[in-house]
Design a protein around this motif. Structure first.
Motif, mmCIF file in Angstrom:
data_model
loop_
_atom_site.group_PDB
_atom_site.id
_atom_site.type_symbol
_atom_site.label_atom_id
_atom_site.label_comp_id
_atom_site.label_asym_id
_atom_site.label_seq_id
_atom_site.Cartn_x
_atom_site.Cartn_y
_atom_site.Cartn_z
ATOM 1 N N HIS A 193 0.808 -1.220 0.000
ATOM 2 C CA HIS A 193 0.000 0.000 0.000
ATOM 3 C C HIS A 193 0.841 1.270 0.000
ATOM 4 C CE1 HIS A 193 -3.533 -2.421 0.721
ATOM 5 N NE2 HIS A 193 -2.918 -3.015 1.734
ATOM 6 N N MET A 194 2.159 1.123 -0.076
ATOM 7 C CA MET A 194 3.032 2.292 0.066
ATOM 8 C C MET A 194 2.813 3.351 -1.013
ATOM 9 S SD MET A 194 4.674 2.243 2.875
ATOM 10 C CE MET A 194 5.854 3.549 2.620
ATOM 11 N N ASN A 195 2.646 2.961 -2.266
ATOM 12 C CA ASN A 195 2.434 3.972 -3.309
ATOM 13 C C ASN A 195 1.143 4.737 -3.077
ATOM 14 O OD1 ASN A 195 4.825 3.341 -4.519
ATOM 15 N ND2 ASN A 195 3.948 2.397 -6.332
ATOM 16 N N ARG A 196 0.078 4.023 -2.738
ATOM 17 C CA ARG A 196 -1.198 4.706 -2.461
ATOM 18 C C ARG A 196 -1.069 5.624 -1.257
ATOM 19 N NH1 ARG A 196 -3.872 -0.419 -3.728
ATOM 20 N NH2 ARG A 196 -3.757 -0.812 -1.501
ATOM 21 N N GLU A 197 -0.375 5.145 -0.227
ATOM 22 C CA GLU A 197 -0.172 5.962 0.971
ATOM 23 C C GLU A 197 0.666 7.195 0.641
ATOM 24 O OE1 GLU A 197 -0.558 7.344 4.745
ATOM 25 O OE2 GLU A 197 -1.666 5.735 3.783
ATOM 26 N N ALA A 198 1.710 7.025 -0.159
ATOM 27 C CA ALA A 198 2.545 8.153 -0.566
ATOM 28 C C ALA A 198 1.709 9.191 -1.315
ATOM 29 C CB ALA A 198 3.704 7.670 -1.445
ATOM 30 N N ILE A 199 0.915 8.737 -2.251
ATOM 31 C CA ILE A 199 0.061 9.648 -3.020
ATOM 32 C C ILE A 199 -0.885 10.392 -2.083
ATOM 33 C CG2 ILE A 199 -1.815 9.731 -4.719
ATOM 34 C CD1 ILE A 199 -0.286 7.373 -6.150
ATOM 35 N N SER A 200 -1.492 9.677 -1.157
ATOM 36 C CA SER A 200 -2.426 10.278 -0.211
ATOM 37 C C SER A 200 -1.740 11.327 0.668
ATOM 38 C CB SER A 200 -3.040 9.171 0.661
ATOM 39 O OG SER A 200 -3.797 9.727 1.693
ATOM 40 N N GLN A 201 -0.570 10.986 1.205
ATOM 41 C CA GLN A 201 0.149 11.923 2.080
ATOM 42 C C GLN A 201 0.640 13.155 1.308
ATOM 43 O OE1 GLN A 201 0.434 11.936 5.367
ATOM 44 N NE2 GLN A 201 -0.737 10.048 5.527
ATOM 45 N N LEU A 202 1.113 12.954 0.092
ATOM 46 C CA LEU A 202 1.562 14.093 -0.713
ATOM 47 C C LEU A 202 0.387 15.013 -1.042
ATOM 48 C CD1 LEU A 202 4.066 12.222 -3.050
ATOM 49 C CD2 LEU A 202 4.645 13.849 -1.229
ATOM 50 N N ARG A 203 -0.735 14.440 -1.408
ATOM 51 C CA ARG A 203 -1.922 15.265 -1.699
ATOM 52 C C ARG A 203 -2.429 15.979 -0.447
ATOM 53 N NH1 ARG A 203 -4.794 11.094 -5.883
ATOM 54 N NH2 ARG A 203 -3.710 11.872 -7.748
ATOM 55 N N ARG A 204 -2.300 15.318 0.712
ATOM 56 C CA ARG A 204 -2.760 15.902 1.974
ATOM 57 C C ARG A 204 -2.050 17.231 2.257
ATOM 58 N NH1 ARG A 204 -0.795 16.059 6.817
ATOM 59 N NH2 ARG A 204 0.859 14.572 6.384
ATOM 60 N N THR A 219 13.650 17.401 -3.904
ATOM 61 C CA THR A 219 12.507 16.723 -3.298
ATOM 62 C C THR A 219 12.610 16.741 -1.781
ATOM 63 O OG1 THR A 219 12.239 15.332 -5.248
ATOM 64 C CG2 THR A 219 11.219 14.548 -3.198
ATOM 65 N N LEU A 220 13.789 16.437 -1.241
ATOM 66 C CA LEU A 220 13.954 16.469 0.215
ATOM 67 C C LEU A 220 13.682 17.862 0.767
ATOM 68 C CD1 LEU A 220 17.133 14.235 0.603
ATOM 69 C CD2 LEU A 220 14.790 13.643 1.250
ATOM 70 N N ASN A 221 14.190 18.888 0.105
ATOM 71 C CA ASN A 221 13.958 20.252 0.579
ATOM 72 C C ASN A 221 12.488 20.653 0.448
ATOM 73 O OD1 ASN A 221 16.545 20.914 1.565
ATOM 74 N ND2 ASN A 221 17.264 21.160 -0.526
ATOM 75 N N THR A 222 11.817 20.174 -0.583
ATOM 76 C CA THR A 222 10.379 20.422 -0.716
ATOM 77 C C THR A 222 9.624 19.722 0.413
ATOM 78 O OG1 THR A 222 10.525 20.684 -3.108
ATOM 79 C CG2 THR A 222 8.361 20.097 -2.218
ATOM 80 N N PHE A 223 10.006 18.490 0.740
ATOM 81 C CA PHE A 223 9.371 17.766 1.850
ATOM 82 C C PHE A 223 9.571 18.521 3.171
ATOM 83 C CE2 PHE A 223 9.277 13.131 0.044
ATOM 84 C CZ PHE A 223 8.438 13.556 -0.976
ATOM 85 N N VAL A 224 10.733 19.141 3.356
ATOM 86 C CA VAL A 224 10.970 19.953 4.555
ATOM 87 C C VAL A 224 10.022 21.153 4.544
ATOM 88 C CG1 VAL A 224 12.634 21.466 5.735
ATOM 89 C CG2 VAL A 224 13.367 19.226 4.875
ATOM 90 N N GLU A 225 9.959 21.835 3.421
ATOM 91 C CA GLU A 225 9.110 23.019 3.291
ATOM 92 C C GLU A 225 7.645 22.707 3.590
ATOM 93 O OE1 GLU A 225 7.713 26.051 -0.288
ATOM 94 O OE2 GLU A 225 9.534 24.868 -0.543
ATOM 95 N N TYR A 226 7.189 21.504 3.217
ATOM 96 C CA TYR A 226 5.796 21.119 3.407
ATOM 97 C C TYR A 226 5.562 20.322 4.698
ATOM 98 C CZ TYR A 226 4.312 22.988 -1.054
ATOM 99 O OH TYR A 226 3.999 23.854 -2.079
ATOM 100 N N GLY A 227 6.579 20.247 5.553
ATOM 101 C CA GLY A 227 6.406 19.641 6.863
ATOM 102 C C GLY A 227 6.473 18.133 6.929
ATOM 103 N N LEU A 228 6.908 17.479 5.852
ATOM 104 C CA LEU A 228 7.021 16.017 5.865
ATOM 105 C C LEU A 228 8.337 15.544 6.470
ATOM 106 C CD1 LEU A 228 5.583 15.294 2.305
ATOM 107 C CD2 LEU A 228 4.457 14.880 4.502
#
Length: 146
Positions: free
Chosen positions: A11-22, A71-80
């Motif tokens: 389920h990781m791809n679906r979870e990734a998509i869900s978390q990114l959209r969140r 991508t890592l810096n974007t994840f930081v910017e968005y709180g992931l």
């Protein structure tokens, strides 16, 4: 922000998509691949961009080092993720975004989480006029005993 849940591998791809959209990020192939690698286990991950790029390459996931950094810096910017600066040359990305501290163990380099309540500060310095304290991040440095 709390850590994203850790679903079963199928389920990781679906979870990734869900978390990114969140967090209002478009779930690109690159972001999904990096998210899945970072959040594949319930353990906190502490990675450098170079180390993650190497691990992804070993799994035959073709991403440029620039894409990994961006991508890592974007994840930081968005709180992931949380970014940890060890020095001017080395930054680690942490999947645990809850308040906590770190211990850095040298040779080979390893970072472990320390619960925030494990370190008590007796006082804090007076900040200059117009500044407000955002956070306190303690980094302990240790060497392995010979």
């Amino acid at each position: 922000m709390s850590k994203p849940p850790h679903p079963q591998p199928g389920h990781m791809n679906r979870e990734a998509i869900s978390q990114l959209r969140r967090v209002n990020l478009r779930p690109t192939r690159q972001r999904i691949a990096i998210f899945v690698w970072l959040f594949r286990s319930s353990q906190s991950q502490h990675v450098t961009a170079e180390g993650l790029h190497r691990k992804l390459s070993q799994q035959h996931t073709a991403l440029s080092i620039a894409t990994v950094y961006n991508t890592l810096n974007t994840f930081v910017e968005y709180g992931l993720l949380k970014k940890i600066y060890l020095n001017s040359d080395t930054a680690f990305y942490d999947t645990n975004t809850e308040p906590h501290h770190h211990i850095v163990i040298g040779d080979p380099l390893e970072i472990r989480d320390i619960p925030v309540e494990a370190i008590a500060l007796a006082s804090q310095p007076q900040l200059p006029e117009g500044l407000q304290l955002r956070s306190v991040d303690v980094i302990l440095k240790a060497d392995r005993r010979s």
